[in-house]
Motif scaffolding. Structure first.
Motif, PDB file in Angstrom:
ATOM      1  N   PRO A   1      -6.106  21.806  -9.719  1.00 47.88           N
ATOM      2  CA  PRO A   1      -4.896  20.987  -9.831  1.00 47.88           C
ATOM      3  C   PRO A   1      -5.227  19.531 -10.115  1.00 47.88           C
ATOM      4  N   GLU A   2      -5.044  19.084 -11.330  1.00 47.43           N
ATOM      5  CA  GLU A   2      -5.189  17.666 -11.661  1.00 47.43           C
ATOM      6  C   GLU A   2      -3.841  17.135 -12.137  1.00 47.43           C
ATOM      7  N   GLY A   3      -2.804  17.860 -11.827  1.00 49.39           N
ATOM      8  CA  GLY A   3      -1.477  17.344 -12.121  1.00 49.39           C
ATOM      9  C   GLY A   3      -0.868  17.780 -13.441  1.00 49.39           C
TER      10      GLY A   3
ATOM     11  N   GLN B   1      -8.990  21.857 -15.919  1.00 45.56           N
ATOM     12  CA  GLN B   1      -8.415  20.533 -16.166  1.00 45.56           C
ATOM     13  C   GLN B   1      -9.485  19.483 -15.892  1.00 45.56           C
ATOM     14  N   SER B   2     -10.469  19.879 -15.084  1.00 47.44           N
ATOM     15  CA  SER B   2     -11.681  19.086 -14.863  1.00 47.44           C
ATOM     16  C   SER B   2     -12.605  19.980 -14.059  1.00 47.44           C
ATOM     17  N   PRO B   3     -13.892  19.675 -14.006  1.00 41.73           N
ATOM     18  CA  PRO B   3     -14.800  20.528 -13.210  1.00 41.73           C
ATOM     19  C   PRO B   3     -14.777  20.158 -11.728  1.00 41.73           C
ATOM     20  N   GLN B   4     -13.661  19.606 -11.255  1.00 47.40           N
ATOM     21  CA  GLN B   4     -13.600  19.012  -9.925  1.00 47.40           C
ATOM     22  C   GLN B   4     -14.212  19.882  -8.819  1.00 47.40           C
ATOM     23  N   THR B   5     -13.706  21.094  -8.668  1.00 43.38           N
ATOM     24  CA  THR B   5     -14.196  21.879  -7.521  1.00 43.38           C
ATOM     25  C   THR B   5     -15.664  22.270  -7.720  1.00 43.38           C
ATOM     26  N   PHE B   6     -16.036  22.531  -8.955  1.00 43.40           N
ATOM     27  CA  PHE B   6     -17.444  22.906  -9.198  1.00 43.40           C
ATOM     28  C   PHE B   6     -18.399  21.763  -8.885  1.00 43.40           C
ATOM     29  N   LYS B   7     -17.998  20.539  -9.264  1.00 43.86           N
ATOM     30  CA  LYS B   7     -18.959  19.466  -8.995  1.00 43.86           C
ATOM     31  C   LYS B   7     -19.071  19.227  -7.497  1.00 43.86           C
ATOM     32  N   GLN B   8     -17.981  19.475  -6.760  1.00 50.37           N
ATOM     33  CA  GLN B   8     -18.072  19.365  -5.304  1.00 50.37           C
ATOM     34  C   GLN B   8     -18.998  20.451  -4.751  1.00 50.37           C
TER      35      GLN B   8
ATOM     36  N   PHE C   1      -9.213  20.520 -20.208  1.00 54.29           N
ATOM     37  CA  PHE C   1      -8.040  21.023 -20.915  1.00 54.29           C
ATOM     38  C   PHE C   1      -6.799  20.812 -20.068  1.00 54.29           C
ATOM     39  N   ARG C   2      -5.803  20.158 -20.612  1.00 56.66           N
ATOM     40  CA  ARG C   2      -4.570  19.960 -19.847  1.00 56.66           C
ATOM     41  C   ARG C   2      -3.382  20.207 -20.750  1.00 56.66           C
ATOM     42  N   ASP C   3      -2.539  21.106 -20.298  1.00 59.70           N
ATOM     43  CA  ASP C   3      -1.372  21.468 -21.108  1.00 59.70           C
ATOM     44  C   ASP C   3      -0.216  20.558 -20.722  1.00 59.70           C
TER      45      ASP C   3
ATOM     46  N   THR D   1     -12.600  14.850 -23.559  1.00 58.49           N
ATOM     47  CA  THR D   1     -13.945  14.870 -22.987  1.00 58.49           C
ATOM     48  C   THR D   1     -14.067  13.878 -21.843  1.00 58.49           C
ATOM     49  N   GLN D   2     -14.645  14.347 -20.752  1.00 54.15           N
ATOM     50  CA  GLN D   2     -14.904  13.461 -19.619  1.00 54.15           C
ATOM     51  C   GLN D   2     -16.402  13.270 -19.422  1.00 54.15           C
ATOM     52  N   ILE D   3     -16.759  12.074 -18.947  1.00 54.80           N
ATOM     53  CA  ILE D   3     -18.086  11.886 -18.367  1.00 54.80           C
ATOM     54  C   ILE D   3     -17.850  12.130 -16.888  1.00 54.80           C
TER      55      ILE D   3
ATOM     56  N   MET E   1      -1.739  11.890  -5.076  1.00 54.58           N
ATOM     57  CA  MET E   1      -1.712  10.912  -6.153  1.00 54.58           C
ATOM     58  C   MET E   1      -2.921  11.097  -7.072  1.00 54.58           C
ATOM     59  N   HIS E   2      -4.072  11.383  -6.495  1.00 54.40           N
ATOM     60  CA  HIS E   2      -5.262  11.623  -7.328  1.00 54.40           C
ATOM     61  C   HIS E   2      -5.450  13.122  -7.495  1.00 54.40           C
ATOM     62  N   HIS E   3      -5.948  13.788  -6.486  1.00 58.18           N
ATOM     63  CA  HIS E   3      -5.931  15.247  -6.416  1.00 58.18           C
ATOM     64  C   HIS E   3      -6.124  15.654  -4.964  1.00 58.18           C
ATOM     65  N   PRO E   4      -5.894  16.908  -4.634  1.00 56.15           N
ATOM     66  CA  PRO E   4      -5.841  17.283  -3.213  1.00 56.15           C
ATOM     67  C   PRO E   4      -7.172  17.179  -2.476  1.00 56.15           C
TER      68      PRO E   4
ATOM     69  N   ILE F   1     -13.665   9.371  -2.910  1.00 52.79           N
ATOM     70  CA  ILE F   1     -14.488  10.027  -1.907  1.00 52.79           C
ATOM     71  C   ILE F   1     -13.714  11.288  -1.532  1.00 52.79           C
ATOM     72  N   ARG F   2     -14.442  12.382  -1.362  1.00 53.97           N
ATOM     73  CA  ARG F   2     -13.766  13.669  -1.138  1.00 53.97           C
ATOM     74  C   ARG F   2     -13.712  14.017   0.343  1.00 53.97           C
ATOM     75  N   ILE F   3     -12.777  14.884   0.600  1.00 53.14           N
ATOM     76  CA  ILE F   3     -12.758  15.515   1.919  1.00 53.14           C
ATOM     77  C   ILE F   3     -13.937  16.495   1.964  1.00 53.14           C
TER      78      ILE F   3
HETATM   79  N1  ASP Z   1     -11.549  15.175 -11.448  1.00 57.31           N
HETATM   80  C1  ASP Z   1     -11.002  13.851 -11.464  1.00 57.31           C
HETATM   81  C2  ASP Z   1     -10.186  13.635 -12.740  1.00 57.31           C
HETATM   82  O1  ASP Z   1     -10.297  14.388 -13.682  1.00 57.31           O
HETATM   83  C3  ASP Z   1     -12.032  12.797 -11.392  1.00 57.31           C
HETATM   84  C4  ASP Z   1     -12.709  12.709 -10.084  1.00 57.31           C
HETATM   85  O2  ASP Z   1     -12.030  12.686  -9.055  1.00 57.31           O
HETATM   86  O3  ASP Z   1     -13.940  12.631 -10.089  1.00 57.31           O
HETATM   87  O4  ASP Z   1      -9.455  12.665 -12.822  1.00 57.31           O
END
Ligand code: ASP
Length: 586
Positions: A173-175, A195-202, A219-221, A233-235, A444-447, A485-487
């Motif tokens: 969920p990135e919104g 939508q981003s590799p968020q959970t994988f990078k965690q 990818f975001r629809d 593309t994200q860094i 606001m950012h992500h969960p 910073i993540r939970i």
């Molecule tokens: N995954 C987040 C985003 O795509 C970035 C992050 O929290 O590192 O905005």
């Protein structure tokens, strides 16, 4: 061998050498007894010359038929040019052609492949491979390569490792909405594209990788807004055992490095301001600080003086526009019309001219004395010659309107200089955002973003007031990066899902894997992601990200070159267990 040199390589140094070149015919100028051809490849243009006297007849004849974009190979001798072209590296020489082979003919291209083209946007998108042959487009891709290599080298040197994460996943969920891929082998089930590799990078942090980065497609629809791409593309970066300060320092370093390496610029100031401050001072959370015009709130000095328009409002707020007191009545009227347009939606605009002689002229002279106006000027730090523009109304909308006016005035005054770079951090974002429609909080950012530890108690009592350890990197009025910073605590993550309105079952079904992982020694961690397309466009001094993407989609999310998206045939649909449309018989 197709070539001994490329088309940008030859100069007077190579005089009298026998060379072989290959490339595209950009221009064929046939003067009857002499023919000049501009031969192009990625590296440049070399002028070829053939004449009746010195060139074998069969070769001379075949050169007559060369059309634009034919691919040819020539052999010849490097000779000095009579009229030199100082604008290109090969401008002092030409190649006297002795042999010529057509490697592939070309149809007449649908637009001219030169720096300035006659092709419209849609046509150039349809034939993107031809557009790529043009210098400005090619230069943008080379520039992007430079930026992404600089990022890779910098991060790799700092110990970040590049890890690929999967594309066929479950929703993150990135919104935005997910793009989904049906699974043929698992009837009725779908992958989502990240939508981003968020959970994988965690999970990589839980896995002990410590510092990760990836230059990765996301990818975001989303409903298409101008200059958004459904795939971008994200860094993407993540670090373990870090606090917010560590991340800000690390990526401030990257930003400084890029600006130095790519633009040769040393950044003096790299301010940090809180989200609340940004909203109060600039009316938005991605302020362009290449120029001042900070908001000045005037409630205390402008209300209660009998001017009804101000008195009844939540907020009276202005900006001081440098050197604009000279604006004519007509220009100011046009500005008033500008703020009243539906896109901005202000009801009106109050102005105060701070004249060079120290006097004031305003649109509210009837209600306010020169002393009042002078107090406003002091509040707004307006100098003689400045123009104060004031809006009033409900807090949020008024700030948004004034923010748009601030940007407009900066554009009009030429203050948004593409060669100036002013990065800053916005910190302390709210953790949650109330959504009126669904009557729920959204992250606001992500969960996965952590609340500030000192706000943990507020989570139960006043969630809306909780601030997060979340930050954005802003450059010239654009959000180019964001992270948090993540939970890393299972309990807290679960509490967060509760707050966001997930039932325990839903949270478990969607994110059980992450909460499980948190129970096996997850380290404290945090990260950030930059939008590479936008970063490259801004560094390149341009607005549109599409110009820096090899094969972009158009404003309706279509690739007009390959004509996608497209329907699937009935067999494919059947294999995927997808329903065919009602007109299909099967
Ligand atoms: N995954 C987040 C985003 O795509 C970035 C992050 O929290 O590192 O905005």
């Amino acid at each position: 061998m197709y070539r001994t040199h490329n088309c940008g390589a030859l100069s007077l140094e190579h005089l009298n050498q026998k060379v072989t070149l290959s490339g595209w015919v950009q221009k064929n100028r046939n003067k009857g007894f002499i023919i000049w051809i501009d031969l192009r490849d990625r590296y440049g243009i070399t002028q070829l010359v053939l004449d009746e006297e010195r060139t074998p007849k069969s070769i001379f004849d075949s050169a007559q038929g060369l059309g634009r974009e034919f691919v040819i190979q020539v052999q010849g001798t490097v000779i000095e040019r009579e009229s030199k072209n100082p604008n290109i590296t090969t401008g002092a020489i030409e190649v006297l052609v002795e042999d010529l082979k057509i490697l592939n003919p070309s149809k007449t291209p649908p637009f001219t492949i030169e720096n300035e083209t006659d092709g419209g946007e849609e046509l150039r998108m349809q034939y993107r491979y031809l557009d790529l042959r043009r210098n400005p487009v090619k230069a943008n891709l080379l520039f992007r390569h430079q930026v992404s290599m600089a990022v890779r080298n910098y991060l790799s040197k700092d110990g970040f490792i590049d890890v690929e994460t999967p594309y066929l996943i479950k929703s993150t969920p990135e919104g935005a909405r997910d793009f989904v891929v049906p699974s043929r082998m698992n009837e009725g089930q779908f992958y989502a594209l990240p939508q981003s590799p968020q959970t994988f990078k965690q999970l990589l942090m839980v896995g002990g990788l410590d510092k990760y980065f990836q230059i990765v497609k996301c990818f975001r629809d989303e409903d298409l807004r101008a200059d958004r791409q459904p795939e971008f593309t994200q860094i993407d970066c993540e670090m373990a055992f870090v606090e917010q300060e560590d991340i800000l320092a690390q990526f401030e370093g990257l930003t400084r490095h890029l600006l130095k390496e790519i633009k040769g610029i040393d950044i003096a100031d790299f301010p940090r301001i809180t989200y609340d401050e940004a909203i109060k001072t600039y009316g938005n959370d991605k302020p362009d600080i290449r120029f001042e015009m900070k908001f000045c709130e005037l409630n205390a000095v402008a209300q209660g003086k009998g001017f009804g328009v101000f008195d009844s409002q939540e907020l009276v707020v202005g900006i001081s526009v440098p050197g604009a007191a000279e604006m004519s009545r007509k220009e100011i009227d046009a500005l008033i019309d500008w703020v009243k347009r539906p896109q901005i939606g202000a009801k009106g605009l109050v102005y105060v001219k701070c004249n060079a002689d120290g006097s004031f002229k305003s649109s509210v002279d009837k209600f306010f004395s020169p002393e009042d106006l002078s107090t406003w000027a002091t509040h707004c730090q307006a100098k003689a010659g400045d123009l104060i523009l004031i809006l009033s109304g409900e807090i949020k909308t008024t700030r948004t309107q004034l923010s748009a006016l601030r940007m407009e005035m900066a554009t009009r005054l030429g203050l948004r200089k593409p060669e100036v770079f002013a990065p800053l951090w916005i910190t302390d974002f709210p953790l949650l955002e109330w959504d009126e429609e669904s009557k729920r909080f959204h992250a606001m950012h992500h969960p996965f973003t952590a609340p500030k530890p000192e706000h943990l108690d507020l989570l139960k009592t006043d969630p809306a007031a909780v601030k997060a350890n979340a930050y954005d990197l802003v450059l010239n009025g654009n959000e180019i990066g964001g992270g948090s910073i993540r939970i890393h605590d299972q309990e807290l993550q679960s509490q967060m899902f509760d707050l966001l309105g997930f039932t325990k079952e839903e949270a478990q079904a969607q994110f059980g894997f992450l909460m499980d992982a948190f129970q096996f020694g997850a380290p404290p961690h945090g990260g950030i992601a930059f939008g590479l397309d936008r970063l490259v466009a801004i560094l390149g001094g341009e607005e549109t990200i599409r110009d820096f993407i090899a094969f972009p989609k158009n404003n309706s999310g279509r690739d007009v070159m390959i004509d996608a998206p497209a329907p699937l045939d009935a067999l494919q649909l059947k294999e995927l267990n997808l329903k065919t449309t009602s007109t299909d018989k099967e």
